[in-house]
Motif scaffolding. Structure first.
Motif, PDB file in Angstrom:
ATOM      1  N   ASP A  58       0.770  -1.244   0.112  1.00  0.00           N
ATOM      2  CA  ASP A  58      -0.006   0.118   0.046  1.00  0.00           C
ATOM      3  C   ASP A  58       0.892   1.294   0.021  1.00  0.00           C
ATOM      4  O   ASP A  58       0.405   2.259  -0.580  1.00  0.00           O
ATOM      5  CB  ASP A  58      -0.894  -0.021   1.129  1.00  0.00           C
ATOM      6  N   GLU A  59       1.976   1.111   0.709  1.00  0.00           N
ATOM      7  CA  GLU A  59       2.872   2.454   0.848  1.00  0.00           C
ATOM      8  C   GLU A  59       3.357   2.669  -0.715  1.00  0.00           C
ATOM      9  O   GLU A  59       3.704   3.742  -1.003  1.00  0.00           O
ATOM     10  CB  GLU A  59       4.065   1.999   1.846  1.00  0.00           C
ATOM     11  N   ARG A  61       2.129   1.719  -3.703  1.00  0.00           N
ATOM     12  CA  ARG A  61       1.094   2.299  -4.334  1.00  0.00           C
ATOM     13  C   ARG A  61       0.771   3.712  -4.192  1.00  0.00           C
ATOM     14  O   ARG A  61       0.644   4.420  -5.201  1.00  0.00           O
ATOM     15  CB  ARG A  61      -0.049   1.508  -4.180  1.00  0.00           C
ATOM     16  N   SER A  62       0.830   4.112  -2.860  1.00  0.00           N
ATOM     17  CA  SER A  62       0.622   5.491  -2.625  1.00  0.00           C
ATOM     18  C   SER A  62       1.581   6.459  -3.182  1.00  0.00           C
ATOM     19  O   SER A  62       1.441   7.628  -3.498  1.00  0.00           O
ATOM     20  CB  SER A  62       0.244   5.724  -0.792  1.00  0.00           C
ATOM     21  N   GLN A 148      -4.995  -6.351  -4.102  1.00  0.00           N
ATOM     22  CA  GLN A 148      -5.415  -5.892  -2.892  1.00  0.00           C
ATOM     23  C   GLN A 148      -4.971  -4.260  -2.815  1.00  0.00           C
ATOM     24  O   GLN A 148      -5.696  -3.250  -2.334  1.00  0.00           O
ATOM     25  CB  GLN A 148      -5.189  -6.630  -1.579  1.00  0.00           C
ATOM     26  N   ALA A 149      -3.678  -4.154  -3.306  1.00  0.00           N
ATOM     27  CA  ALA A 149      -3.016  -2.681  -3.245  1.00  0.00           C
ATOM     28  C   ALA A 149      -2.990  -2.072  -4.367  1.00  0.00           C
ATOM     29  O   ALA A 149      -2.652  -1.092  -4.638  1.00  0.00           O
ATOM     30  CB  ALA A 149      -1.402  -3.211  -2.829  1.00  0.00           C
ATOM     31  N   LYS A 150      -4.002  -2.504  -5.402  1.00  0.00           N
ATOM     32  CA  LYS A 150      -4.380  -1.944  -6.696  1.00  0.00           C
ATOM     33  C   LYS A 150      -3.036  -1.677  -7.611  1.00  0.00           C
ATOM     34  O   LYS A 150      -2.819  -0.952  -8.251  1.00  0.00           O
ATOM     35  CB  LYS A 150      -4.943  -0.615  -6.569  1.00  0.00           C
TER      36      LYS A 150
END
Length: 319
Positions: A58-59, A61-62, A148-150
C-alpha cells in the motif's frame, strides 16, 4: 499521449525494492522514482516472508501513482529452473511438447506450480528453452496481495531474467560472454550470458552466510553480527578480534562462492556452451564486501567490475 510507464517490484529475501520507469517512443528509458525497504531476515517460510513484504504494498502504491503496468520479480531461491534442449519440431506443436517436458522435469505435481517457458536459442536440429516454476500458492498469494493494493501483476518473473534484460538494455554493444553475479542475502544468482544465450543457477550461500559465520565465531546473536559486518565493510571501527572474525568469515564465503561459480560453469559447458566469460559483473547487496572485486578477479582470471544499471537510463530530478 504520454510515454508508457512501468512499476517493477523486486521481492528479495531481505529487501523490497520498487522502481518507476517510463519509456518514450524512441526507446529511451527514464527512472522516475524508486523506493527500498529492508525485510525481516528471520522469515524463512516463503508465505510468511511474502505476507511481511506485502505490508509495504500500500505504501508503494501511494508513492507511485498513475496508470502503469506492474511487474514483480521473485528471488532465485523461490523459483525452480530447468534448461532443456529439445529436438526441433513444427512451431504449432511446440507448446504441447514443452508442456510435456515440463511435466517430466518439474519434481512436483504440475497442478502445484505456476510455470512458463522462454525460448533461448534454436537451430535446424533442436531448440533450447528455459522452464521456470514456482509454487502455485506463492504466486497466487503474490497476485492477491498485489490486487488488494491496486497493483495487479501483469507479469511475475524470476529475478535473474530482470538482470539479463537490464544487462542487454544497458550494454547493447557488448561483445563476448559475461559472468553476472547477483549476490543477495540468502542465495546469489550466478548467470552466464553469451549473446542471445544464457544460463543461470541459484546457490544458497548469500551475504547472510557471512553474518551467520561471524555470529558463530563470536558467540553473538545474528543481528549483532550483522552490525559488525556492516561496520567492517564501511570501514568504521570494530575491535581487532571482531575484524579478524569478519575477515575469516568473508574468506570462507569467497571460497564457497568460487566453488559454486566453477560448478555452474561446468554445468554451463555441459549444455553445449563453449565460450568462457570474458569478464564478471557484480550486483546485489552482498557484492559490497570489501575486496570482493580483486579477490574474484584473482580467482577467475578475468576483469571484475560493478554493473551500472543506469548506464543507458536517464534519472528524473524527482529521484
Amino acid at each position: 499521449m504520454g510515454s508508457p510507464q512501468y512499476l517493477v517490484i523486486s521481492c528479495g529475501s531481505s529487501q523490497l525494492s520498487a522502481v518507476h520507469l517510463s519509456m518514450n517512443s524512441s526507446g529511451r528509458c527514464e527512472l522516475l522514482n524508486y523506493s527500498r525497504k529492508e525485510l525481516d531476515h528471520a522469515l524463512s517460510d516463503p508465505l510468511l516472508w511474502l505476507k511481511a513484504a506485502s505490508q509495504s504494498f500500500d505504501e508503494i502504491r501511494s508513492r507511485f501513482k498513475g496508470d502503469m503496468r506492474v511487474g514483480y520479480t521473485l528471488s532465485g531461491n523461490l523459483v525452480l529452473t530447468k534448461y532443456l534442449r529439445i529436438p526441433q519440431s513444427p512451431k504449432k506443436k511446440r507448446e504441447k511438447i514443452v508442456a510435456f517436458e515440463a511435466r517430466q522435469n518439474i519434481p512436483y505435481s504440475i497442478g502445484e506450480v505456476a510455470w512458463d517457458d522462454q525460448l533461448i536459442a534454436e537451430d535446424d536440429l533442436d531448440f533450447e528453452t528455459l522452464i521456470a516454476a514456482s509454487k502455485t500458492e506463492l504466486v497466487e498469494s503474490l497476485s492477491l496481495y498485489g490486487k488488494q493494493a491496486k497493483m495487479d501483476p501483469d507479469i511475475i518473473s524470476p529475478s535473474f531474467i530482470g538482470l539479463i534484460n537490464a544487462y542487454r538494455f544497458n550494454e547493447p554493444q557488448s561483445q563476448g560472454g559475461v559472468l553476472f553475479l547477483s549476490i543477495g542475502a540468502k542465495s546469489p544468482d550466478v548467470v552466464f550470458i553469451d549473446g542471445s544465450k544464457f544460463y543461470s543457477r541459484n546457490v544458497s550461500i548469500g551475504g547472510n552466510s557471512v553474518t551467520q559465520e561471524l555470529a558463530n565465531s563470536l558467540g553473538l546473536p545474528f543481528d549483532e553480527a550483522e552490525k559488525i559486518k556492516r561496520l567492517s565493510i564501511s570501514g568504521d571501527p570494530v575491535s581487532t578480534g571482531e575484524y579478524a572474525a569478519f575477515t575469516e568469515a568473508k574468506d570462507a564465503f569467497l571460497q564457497r562462492l568460487n566453488t559454486e561459480i566453477s560448478r555452474t560453469l561446468a554445468i554451463y559447458k555441459n549444455h553445449g556452451y563453449e565460450n568462457e566469460p570474458a569478464r564478471c559483473l557484480l550486483t546485489g547487496g552482498g557484492s559490497v564486501l570489501s575486496g570482493l572485486e580483486n579477490d574474484l578477479s584473482d580467482r577467475l582470471g578475468v576483469g571484475v567490475s560493478r554493473f551500472d544499471p543506469l548506464k543507458e537510463i536517464s534519472v528524473s530530478d524527482r529521484c
